[in-house]
Scaffold this motif. Structure first.
Motif, PDB file in Angstrom:
ATOM      1  N   MET A 180       0.844  -1.185   0.000  1.00  0.00           N
ATOM      2  CA  MET A 180       0.000   0.000   0.000  1.00  0.00           C
ATOM      3  C   MET A 180       0.880   1.235   0.000  1.00  0.00           C
ATOM      4  O   MET A 180       1.751   1.410   0.862  1.00  0.00           O
ATOM      5  N   ASN A 181       0.650   2.110  -0.993  1.00  0.00           N
ATOM      6  CA  ASN A 181       1.311   3.405  -1.085  1.00  0.00           C
ATOM      7  C   ASN A 181       0.348   4.444  -0.545  1.00  0.00           C
ATOM      8  O   ASN A 181      -0.759   4.606  -1.071  1.00  0.00           O
ATOM      9  N   PHE A 182       0.771   5.168   0.501  1.00  0.00           N
ATOM     10  CA  PHE A 182      -0.131   6.090   1.188  1.00  0.00           C
ATOM     11  C   PHE A 182      -0.168   7.477   0.559  1.00  0.00           C
ATOM     12  O   PHE A 182      -0.910   8.342   1.016  1.00  0.00           O
ATOM     13  N   GLY A 183       0.634   7.708  -0.458  1.00  0.00           N
ATOM     14  CA  GLY A 183       0.585   8.994  -1.138  1.00  0.00           C
ATOM     15  C   GLY A 183       1.485  10.054  -0.546  1.00  0.00           C
ATOM     16  O   GLY A 183       1.782  11.060  -1.198  1.00  0.00           O
ATOM     17  N   ASP A 184       1.923   9.859   0.702  1.00  0.00           N
ATOM     18  CA  ASP A 184       2.802  10.826   1.363  1.00  0.00           C
ATOM     19  C   ASP A 184       4.247  10.336   1.403  1.00  0.00           C
ATOM     20  O   ASP A 184       5.086  10.911   2.101  1.00  0.00           O
ATOM     21  N   GLY A 185       4.539   9.265   0.671  1.00  0.00           N
ATOM     22  CA  GLY A 185       5.878   8.707   0.641  1.00  0.00           C
ATOM     23  C   GLY A 185       6.007   7.404   1.399  1.00  0.00           C
ATOM     24  O   GLY A 185       6.950   6.643   1.164  1.00  0.00           O
ATOM     25  N   ILE A 186       5.072   7.120   2.291  1.00  0.00           N
ATOM     26  CA  ILE A 186       5.148   5.890   3.069  1.00  0.00           C
ATOM     27  C   ILE A 186       4.497   4.740   2.311  1.00  0.00           C
ATOM     28  O   ILE A 186       3.404   4.881   1.767  1.00  0.00           O
ATOM     29  N   LYS A 187       5.177   3.610   2.308  1.00  0.00           N
ATOM     30  CA  LYS A 187       4.669   2.416   1.640  1.00  0.00           C
ATOM     31  C   LYS A 187       4.816   1.217   2.578  1.00  0.00           C
ATOM     32  O   LYS A 187       5.876   1.028   3.182  1.00  0.00           O
ATOM     33  N   LEU A 188       3.759   0.439   2.682  1.00  0.00           N
ATOM     34  CA  LEU A 188       3.803  -0.827   3.410  1.00  0.00           C
ATOM     35  C   LEU A 188       3.922  -1.970   2.414  1.00  0.00           C
ATOM     36  O   LEU A 188       3.308  -1.935   1.345  1.00  0.00           O
ATOM     37  N   VAL A 189       4.675  -2.979   2.781  1.00  0.00           N
ATOM     38  CA  VAL A 189       4.866  -4.158   1.945  1.00  0.00           C
ATOM     39  C   VAL A 189       4.758  -5.399   2.812  1.00  0.00           C
ATOM     40  O   VAL A 189       5.407  -5.486   3.860  1.00  0.00           O
ATOM     41  N   SER A 190       3.939  -6.347   2.396  1.00  0.00           N
ATOM     42  CA  SER A 190       3.904  -7.674   3.011  1.00  0.00           C
ATOM     43  C   SER A 190       4.083  -8.695   1.911  1.00  0.00           C
ATOM     44  O   SER A 190       3.216  -8.836   1.050  1.00  0.00           O
ATOM     45  N   GLU A 191       5.196  -9.391   1.926  1.00  0.00           N
ATOM     46  CA  GLU A 191       5.471 -10.346   0.857  1.00  0.00           C
ATOM     47  C   GLU A 191       4.659 -11.623   0.978  1.00  0.00           C
ATOM     48  O   GLU A 191       4.573 -12.394   0.028  1.00  0.00           O
ATOM     49  N   ASP A 192       4.031 -11.859   2.144  1.00  0.00           N
ATOM     50  CA  ASP A 192       3.205 -13.051   2.328  1.00  0.00           C
ATOM     51  C   ASP A 192       1.792 -12.735   2.794  1.00  0.00           C
ATOM     52  O   ASP A 192       1.015 -13.636   3.101  1.00  0.00           O
ATOM     53  N   GLY A 193       1.432 -11.450   2.840  1.00  0.00           N
ATOM     54  CA  GLY A 193       0.088 -11.062   3.250  1.00  0.00           C
ATOM     55  C   GLY A 193      -0.150 -11.076   4.743  1.00  0.00           C
ATOM     56  O   GLY A 193      -1.256 -10.769   5.204  1.00  0.00           O
TER      57      GLY A 193
END
Length: 504
Positions: A397-410
């Motif tokens: 998820m890209n939050f639009g303010d530069g922060i991005k979350l990543v889960s490679e396995d959900g």
């Protein structure tokens, strides 16, 4: 001002096939000077009032990475026509595919919804007929609609073959009046289907579909009709096959890389042909031309395809999701700009409906895109709606303010957090340093994941369930549909090796 406009109209002409005489070029320049300058001078600097009935052309490459343009600094590849388009339009430098592979992104373009909502989990999945597409909505609003090239939304896997008129998920089922299409990727000398009728072509696949699309647009323009045209290239997807003259700058590369980049040279040339064709028709000023790729670059091509971004096609890091994108609309975007505002293919449908004033018939159905019309008009305000991605078990998820979350396995317990402004290459996971911030953003991600799960289960549809007749992905050579054509296809270069491998 007039000199600038004339240069815009004639830009790139020596590099594409010459379709107009010097006299015709002069007429174009005169028309631009007389018909447009006065309007521009009476509007805010950099944009003008949009028409609610522009011609619309969506163009998408197949597997072009973010780094594979001249304007993004590729060390070998020259893309003069994409560069020219960027120099006269809005260059979106933080633009994202719907997913890191092709079919999901195509579903997201047409619906404005992330791929899993539509049932298109990965490549070769069918777009559900319960989905509402922008092509249907524009057709019902009076646009004449056409699709040219790769489709890959009918549940068939394998190299692209002509789509049959008996196919339950052909482009016509999703709002396209005219279509010249194949199931998947296609290359030189392709065999295409014109609404179910097979036609054999010679030449580069990108140039062929652009020529056909220009003919389609020209017919509608001469009839006084607005057109919505989708051109989905098969380039630069494998198998790679370019002509010698398009590979002259890549002689020191391995064969695959040399042909891959040669295909991009031809594709860029076709962009020049398209832009020139619109000018010759006299409709370039009020045609919205939107270019992007369907996913990030390939990993085994050298030089690097992603401009150094982490990951490649198939991965939810930036290299798999971030793609080149340009919007050119001279009547509205009167000064070129580069924006860092995050945007995505899910925004395309909402933007086109906003421009044309077409209401969505199910406004409460969850969507993942926003209208970019304010951005097109010069309003570079921060994006407030996050951009979510799902592919297999992975999610981001890209939050639009530069922060991005990543889960490679959900798994929410395995979420990584990156600051893309400070760390565009995703080298430093910040999740262990900012627990409170991570928890707040995890809640947004989790709520979105649940919403997508509900959509995937069919809860958005009036029936509250998925139509059980929707097909599962399958190989076209294993279906009854194509058994009659197998002897013919075994003689064609694009299918021979694949069919032999499958037979073994």
């Amino acid at each position: 001002m007039l000199r600038t406009l004339t240069r815009f109209v004639l830009d790139g002409m020596p590099l594409v096939r010459q379709r107009c005489s010097c006299l015709w070029r002069g007429r174009i320049a005169l028309l631009v000077g007389v018909g447009i300058v006065g309007g521009i001078l009476n509007t805010p600097l950099g944009w003008a009032q949009p028409s609610d009935r522009p011609h619309i052309v969506l163009v998408m490459a197949d597997d072009q990475g973010w780094g594979e343009t001249g304007y993004n600094g590729h060390p070998l590849l020259k893309t003069p026509h994409l560069d020219a388009m960027a120099n006269h339009g809005l260059r979106l430098d933080r633009f994202y595919a719907g997913a890191p592979v092709c079919s999901p992104t195509r579903a997201a373009v047409l619906t404005g919804r992330t791929n899993d909502r539509t049932g298109v989990e990965s490549h070769g999945y069918a777009l559900r007929r319960q989905e509402i597409t922008v092509s249907k909505l524009l057709r019902d609003a009076g646009y004449v609609t056409g699709h040219f090239g790769k489709w890959h939304l009918n549940g068939l896997r394998g190299p692209g073959v002509p789509i049959l008129d008996s196919d339950s998920h052909h482009p016509g089922k999703f709002g396209f009046d005219h279509w010249l299409s194949v199931t998947n990727f296609f290359d030189r000398d392709p065999l295409l289907s014109r609404r179910g009728k097979f036609e054999d072509f010679e030449g580069d696949s990108s140039e062929i579909v652009v020529d056909e699309a220009i003919d389609f647009i020209a017919r509608q323009s001469r009839a006084g009709l607005a057109s919505f045209t989708v051109i989905w290239f098969g380039t630069p997807h494998s198998p790679f096959k370019a002509v010698a003259e398009d590979m002259v700058d890549f002689q020191d590369l391995d064969e695959s890389s040399m042909n891959h980049y040669g295909e991009l040279v031809a594709m860029d040339r076709s962009i020049g042909t398209l832009r020139l064709g619109l000018r010759e028709l006299g409709i370039a000023e009020d045609t919205l031309l939107w270019y992007c790729s369907d996913n990030g670059g390939l990993p085994k091509i050298k030089p690097d395809t992603t401009g150094g971004l982490r990951g490649n096609k198939g991965k939810i890091f930036e290299g798999g999701l971030r793609v080149p994108a340009i919007i050119e609309w001279p009547a509205v975007i009167t000064q070129s700009r580069i924006t860092e505002t995050p945007a995505c293919v899910m925004d395309i449908a909402a933007t086109l409906l906003d421009i044309t004033g077409v209401a969505h018939p199910a406004p409460d159905r969850p969507a993942d895109g926003i209208s970019l019309l304010p951005l097109i008009q010069g309003d570079d305000r921060p994006r407030r709606q996050p951009i979510g991605f799902r592919f297999g078990r992975a999610s981001a998820m890209n939050f639009g303010d530069g922060i991005k979350l990543v889960s490679e396995d959900g798994d929410p317990a395995h979420l990584q957090m990156y600051d893309l402004k400070a760390d565009p290459y995703e080298t430093t996971d910040l999740s262990g340093q900012h627990a409170e911030e991570l928890a707040k953003r995890t809640k947004v991600w989790s709520d979105w994941m649940q919403s997508v799960d509900d959509s995937f289960a069919g809860k958005d549809y009036p029936e509250r369930k998925v139509d059980p007749s929707e097909p599962e992905p399958r190989w076209w050579d294993e279906t009854d549909l194509y058994q009659t054509f197998l002897p013919q296809f075994r003689e064609r270069w694009e299918y021979q090796s694949w069919l032999k491998r499958k037979k073994r």
